[in-house]
Design a protein around this motif. Structure first.
Motif, PDB file in Angstrom:
ATOM      1  N   TRP A 185       0.827  -1.343  -0.069  1.00 47.92           N
ATOM      2  CA  TRP A 185      -0.005  -0.162  -0.236  1.00 47.92           C
ATOM      3  C   TRP A 185       0.874   1.193  -0.060  1.00 47.92           C
ATOM      4  N   GLU A 186       2.103   1.231   0.907  1.00 46.53           N
ATOM      5  CA  GLU A 186       2.859   2.357   0.811  1.00 46.53           C
ATOM      6  C   GLU A 186       3.422   2.840  -0.591  1.00 46.53           C
ATOM      7  N   LYS A 187       3.605   1.826  -1.222  1.00 42.36           N
ATOM      8  CA  LYS A 187       4.024   1.920  -2.708  1.00 42.36           C
ATOM      9  C   LYS A 187       3.043   2.275  -3.807  1.00 42.36           C
ATOM     10  N   VAL A 188       1.784   1.914  -3.608  1.00 43.75           N
ATOM     11  CA  VAL A 188       0.750   2.525  -4.641  1.00 43.75           C
ATOM     12  C   VAL A 188      -0.056   3.513  -4.408  1.00 43.75           C
ATOM     13  N   LYS A 189       0.009   3.876  -2.953  1.00 45.76           N
ATOM     14  CA  LYS A 189      -1.150   4.627  -2.258  1.00 45.76           C
ATOM     15  C   LYS A 189      -1.230   5.954  -3.083  1.00 45.76           C
ATOM     16  N   ASP A 190      -0.107   6.454  -3.638  1.00 41.68           N
ATOM     17  CA  ASP A 190      -0.254   7.834  -4.343  1.00 41.68           C
ATOM     18  C   ASP A 190       0.118   7.736  -5.893  1.00 41.68           C
ATOM     19  N   HIS A 191       0.165   6.287  -6.442  1.00 45.11           N
ATOM     20  CA  HIS A 191       0.229   5.853  -7.729  1.00 45.11           C
ATOM     21  C   HIS A 191      -1.177   5.793  -8.552  1.00 45.11           C
ATOM     22  N   PRO A 192      -1.473   6.580  -9.388  1.00 51.91           N
ATOM     23  CA  PRO A 192      -2.784   6.528  -9.927  1.00 51.91           C
ATOM     24  C   PRO A 192      -3.163   5.404 -10.766  1.00 51.91           C
ATOM     25  N   CYS A 193      -1.904   4.712 -11.373  1.00 49.87           N
ATOM     26  CA  CYS A 193      -2.075   3.746 -12.365  1.00 49.87           C
ATOM     27  C   CYS A 193      -2.204   2.484 -11.399  1.00 49.87           C
ATOM     28  N   PHE A 194      -1.408   2.175 -10.678  1.00 46.78           N
ATOM     29  CA  PHE A 194      -1.147   1.140  -9.824  1.00 46.78           C
ATOM     30  C   PHE A 194      -2.354   0.891  -8.551  1.00 46.78           C
ATOM     31  N   SER A 195      -3.243   1.718  -8.379  1.00 43.25           N
ATOM     32  CA  SER A 195      -4.139   1.864  -7.249  1.00 43.25           C
ATOM     33  C   SER A 195      -5.357   2.559  -7.965  1.00 43.25           C
ATOM     34  N   GLU A 196      -6.483   1.818  -7.824  1.00 49.12           N
ATOM     35  CA  GLU A 196      -7.765   2.496  -8.379  1.00 49.12           C
ATOM     36  C   GLU A 196      -8.191   3.403  -7.450  1.00 49.12           C
ATOM     37  N   GLU A 197      -7.924   3.280  -6.256  1.00 51.47           N
ATOM     38  CA  GLU A 197      -8.322   4.371  -5.199  1.00 51.47           C
ATOM     39  C   GLU A 197      -7.596   5.784  -5.403  1.00 51.47           C
ATOM     40  N   ALA A 198      -6.025   5.204  -5.690  1.00 49.58           N
ATOM     41  CA  ALA A 198      -5.507   6.550  -5.712  1.00 49.58           C
ATOM     42  C   ALA A 198      -5.750   7.423  -6.821  1.00 49.58           C
ATOM     43  N   HIS A 199      -6.272   6.813  -8.018  1.00 42.00           N
ATOM     44  CA  HIS A 199      -6.377   7.666  -9.106  1.00 42.00           C
ATOM     45  C   HIS A 199      -7.445   8.697  -8.903  1.00 42.00           C
ATOM     46  N   HIS A 200      -8.364   8.663  -8.013  1.00 45.10           N
ATOM     47  CA  HIS A 200      -9.186   9.808  -7.686  1.00 45.10           C
ATOM     48  C   HIS A 200      -8.446  11.047  -7.353  1.00 45.10           C
ATOM     49  N   TYR A 201      -7.307  10.846  -6.498  1.00 41.42           N
ATOM     50  CA  TYR A 201      -6.401  11.889  -6.020  1.00 41.42           C
ATOM     51  C   TYR A 201      -5.181  12.320  -6.577  1.00 41.42           C
ATOM     52  N   PHE A 202      -4.589  11.430  -7.372  1.00 45.11           N
ATOM     53  CA  PHE A 202      -3.262  11.743  -7.761  1.00 45.11           C
ATOM     54  C   PHE A 202      -2.883  11.722  -9.283  1.00 45.11           C
ATOM     55  N   ALA A 203      -2.006  12.427  -9.702  1.00 45.78           N
ATOM     56  CA  ALA A 203      -1.996  12.593 -11.196  1.00 45.78           C
ATOM     57  C   ALA A 203      -0.560  12.093 -11.619  1.00 45.78           C
ATOM     58  N   ARG A 204      -0.187  11.586 -12.832  1.00 44.47           N
ATOM     59  CA  ARG A 204       1.076  11.389 -13.401  1.00 44.47           C
ATOM     60  C   ARG A 204       1.291  12.196 -14.247  1.00 44.47           C
ATOM     61  N   MET A 205       2.735  12.487 -14.858  1.00 43.11           N
ATOM     62  CA  MET A 205       2.970  12.728 -16.250  1.00 43.11           C
ATOM     63  C   MET A 205       3.672  11.945 -16.743  1.00 43.11           C
ATOM     64  N   HIS A 206       3.824  12.027 -18.150  1.00 44.54           N
ATOM     65  CA  HIS A 206       4.620  11.445 -18.925  1.00 44.54           C
ATOM     66  C   HIS A 206       5.453  12.379 -19.634  1.00 44.54           C
ATOM     67  N   VAL A 207       6.887  12.193 -19.891  1.00 35.85           N
ATOM     68  CA  VAL A 207       7.418  13.028 -20.658  1.00 35.85           C
ATOM     69  C   VAL A 207       8.028  12.173 -21.790  1.00 35.85           C
ATOM     70  N   ALA A 208       8.036  12.781 -23.268  1.00 36.02           N
ATOM     71  CA  ALA A 208       8.405  11.865 -24.255  1.00 36.02           C
ATOM     72  C   ALA A 208       9.654  12.118 -24.504  1.00 36.02           C
ATOM     73  N   VAL A 209      10.803  11.337 -23.875  1.00 39.84           N
ATOM     74  CA  VAL A 209      12.238  11.749 -24.270  1.00 39.84           C
ATOM     75  C   VAL A 209      12.668  10.435 -24.892  1.00 39.84           C
ATOM     76  N   ALA A 210      11.992   9.398 -25.215  1.00 40.33           N
ATOM     77  CA  ALA A 210      12.625   8.079 -25.599  1.00 40.33           C
ATOM     78  C   ALA A 210      11.639   7.783 -26.873  1.00 40.33           C
ATOM     79  N   PRO A 211      12.143   8.383 -28.155  1.00 40.61           N
ATOM     80  CA  PRO A 211      11.333   8.114 -29.412  1.00 40.61           C
ATOM     81  C   PRO A 211      11.771   6.833 -30.120  1.00 40.61           C
ATOM     82  N   ALA A 212      13.010   6.254 -29.415  1.00 36.61           N
ATOM     83  CA  ALA A 212      13.569   5.245 -30.441  1.00 36.61           C
ATOM     84  C   ALA A 212      12.973   3.870 -29.994  1.00 36.61           C
ATOM     85  N   CYS A 213      12.618   2.984 -30.707  1.00 39.21           N
ATOM     86  CA  CYS A 213      12.049   1.769 -30.419  1.00 39.21           C
ATOM     87  C   CYS A 213      12.778   0.451 -31.066  1.00 39.21           C
TER      88      CYS A 213
END
Ligand code: SF4
Ligand code: SF4
Ligand code: SF4
Lengths: 493, 64
Positions: A48-76
């Motif tokens: 719970w400590e690990k996921v409680k503020d991770h919006p993707c890993f916890s459905e509960e947390a997704h009501h409160y917390f936000a993530r951002m992605h930075v597009a730094v890795a274009p090569a695949c």
């Protein structure tokens, strides 16, 4: 339930951190369990400590917390039949799509700008547009710069897994606590239909040989992460007729190897996107098919149902992308991190979370006590905080809950084009919304006009704003009880 | 004897840049370009041209 109404919106709209702190301090805490954390019953406290503020890993947390992605890795290093890297559109919301590729220095500037403005920000992810593990130098440089400026931000990456094993130790060293691997198959014969080629060990592989290497690397990477206690989420793209039935097998494999969550996402394949699947006429599953399939997987690896298939440069709460507010041209060249807003916000969330959780428990008990079989599908318009606080016409998505005797479960979301563009509703959009709400019994929102309400009703969907600003679960339980005749007093509209 | 990049097709992912064993590929101005003096066509290093093998867009890293 007498909720202490601390308006999260007032916190997220203020302009200075001083104002925010005052707002945060004025929120009174009525809950006696103040300060404790409202951990779901199915989780140990370390997890719970690990996921409680991770919006993707916890459905509960997704009501409160936000993530951002930075597009730094274009090569695949692989090609997927559902991806077309030439395609780029600001209005599209899907993985791999970005408007602006960033260097690690630009990424740092953007993260600071967002952290200063968006108090809900808790997670920085690198999800492409290529592969974060393959384009490793840029991923690494970005994380190092950000971690030294904003030490409390959680770091996470998404990867196809091919180059994952060679970086697992570094991931652990750099404190990257959450990893997502996209795994669409465990049988290379299925993989062959999804991946035309991979680039590995300085050469290109095709066909079954390619799929076999990819599969082995994915399993190895997952096992290595589990050994090191790094939480891993597995994303699978559900492709009808290609791997849909096979995903049951995938679910088993990844569970055995310690995956924390399994996220089955629908294939997005409009021909206009120019992907191989799109051009070949391969269709994606609809919302009902996806849900039916996810229900079949219940009991295996825990499912994630709240994924929004975000862009690789998404910013903000899941489902409410603010990326367009933070393009490089809007960010000053020199910028210092100011953590005031984020800290104040966290303080408030820690307090109101227990109240929300108590309301939720009470609601679930109510629903369970109503002695009638059958379930209710409810679509909710929300801006976060666990409340019904979005207007029908402004909603870009509805969150779907299922109420039955077993409780109140979040089951998914339905994306829509907002009905109101600058104040008036458009009929074409309403038709699309009604189609997107197929199978829904009730719509709950903060406000809705008579006209859309009537049209929804004609389509068999009841909509009400009678529960505006209530906790989602509390409203649903009242609705459920009313529907089954046990308590008519609560439904006033 | 060198390879070149068809800029109009390139997605600017940069994969070719870091796979090139001869450091022949650079982001110049607004696009990736191959320096013909440095490109060895990967001879002596790899069996196949790395830029062409990794590039996601067909016929974008091609013989000059
Ligand atoms: S794509 Fe899914 S897992 Fe990734 S950030 Fe969006 S919601 Fe979270
Ligand atoms: S052919 Fe080889 S040496 Fe020439 S640019 Fe491509 S990768 Fe570099
Ligand atoms: S690999 Fe191909 S698409 Fe990517 S930068 Fe090089 S030439 Fe452009």
């Amino acid at each position: 339930m007498s909720a202490p109404i601390t308006w999260l919106e007032s916190l997220t709209n203020t302009t200075s951190s001083g104002q925010l702190l005052t707002a945060a301090k004025s929120g009174d805490c009525a809950s006696s369990s103040c300060g404790s954390s409202s951990r779901p019953t199915d989780m140990d406290s370390a997890t719970w400590e690990k996921v409680k503020d991770h919006p993707c890993f916890s459905e509960e947390a997704h009501h409160y917390f936000a993530r951002m992605h930075v597009a730094v890795a274009p090569a695949c290093n692989i090609q997927c039949n559902y991806c077309n890297r030439k395609y780029d559109c600001a209005n599209e919301s899907r993985p791999g799509v970005v408007s602006e590729k960033l260097t690690p220095d630009q990424a740092l500037r953007k993260v600071i700008a967002v952290a200063n403005e968006v108090p809900q920000l808790s997670v920085l992810g690198i999800a492409g547009p290529g592969d974060a593990c393959y384009d490793w130098k840029k991923t690494r440089a970005t994380f190092e710069r950000v971690a030294s400026e904003i030490p409390d931000i959680k770091l996470c990456i998404s990867t196809n897994g091919l180059a994952l094993p060679e970086h697992v130790d570094e991931l652990a060293e750099m404190n990257i606590s959450h990893v997502t691997i996209t795994i669409n198959m465990v049988d290379p014969a299925v993989g062959e239909k999804i991946y035309p080629w991979i680039f590995y060990g300085h050469r290109r592989y095709t066909g079954i040989a390619a799929a076999k290497i990819l599969h082995e690397q994915q399993m190895l990477g997952l096992e290595m992460l589990s050994e090191r206690g790094i939480l891993t989420k597995v994303n699978s793209v559900m492709i009808p007729g290609v791997n849909d039935q096979h995903l049951i097998e995938v679910n088993k494999w990844v569970k055995e190897r310690g995956a924390f969550l399994h996220n089955v996402m629908p294939l997005i394949s409009e021909p206009a996107h120019g992907t191989w699947f799109g051009l070949a006429g391969q269709r994606g599953p609809n919302a009902l098919e996806l849900k039916a399939f996810q229900d079949r997987l219940e009991g295996g690896a825990k499912l994630m149902r709240h994924c929004r298939q975000c862009r690789a440069d998404a910013v903000g709460l899941l489902g409410a992308d603010r990326g367009q507010e933070f393009t490089l041209d809007q960010i000053p060249l020199e910028l210092d991190y100011d953590g005031g807003k984020r800290h104040a916000y966290r303080e408030v969330v820690a307090r109101i979370r227990d109240d929300h959780s108590a309301a939720k428990k009470e609601a679930i008990a109510t629903v369970a006590s109503v002695n009638i079989p059958g379930s209710l599908q409810v679509a909710v318009a929300t801006k976060g905080g666990g409340r019904i606080n979005e207007h029908f016409g402004h909603a870009k998505e509805f969150q779907v809950y299922e109420a039955s005797q077993t409780g109140i479960k979040f089951v998914g979301h339905r994306k829509v084009e907002p009905y109101c563009h600058g104040g008036w509703g458009e009929d074409a959009t309403l038709g699309d919304i009604i189609a997107a709400l197929e199978g829904i019994d009730f719509v709950l929102c903060a406000r809705i006009g008579d006209c859309p309400k009537k049209q929804l009703l004609e389509a068999g969907i009841q909509a009400t704003d009678a529960f505006g600003y209530d906790y989602i679960e509390a409203a649903i339980s009242a609705l459920y009880a009313t529907k089954h005749g046990s308590d008519r007093s609560q439904l006033t509209a | 004897m060198a390879y070149k990049i068809i800029a109009s097709q390139c997605t600017q992912c940069g994969a070719c840049e870091f796979e090139c064993p001869s450091s022949a590929i650079e982001y110049k101005g607004e696009k990736y370009v191959i320096d013909p003096d440095k490109c060895t066509e990967c001879k002596g290093a790899f069996e196949l041209q790395q830029c062409a093998s990794v590039c996601p867009v067909p016929k974008t890293c091609v013989p000059a």
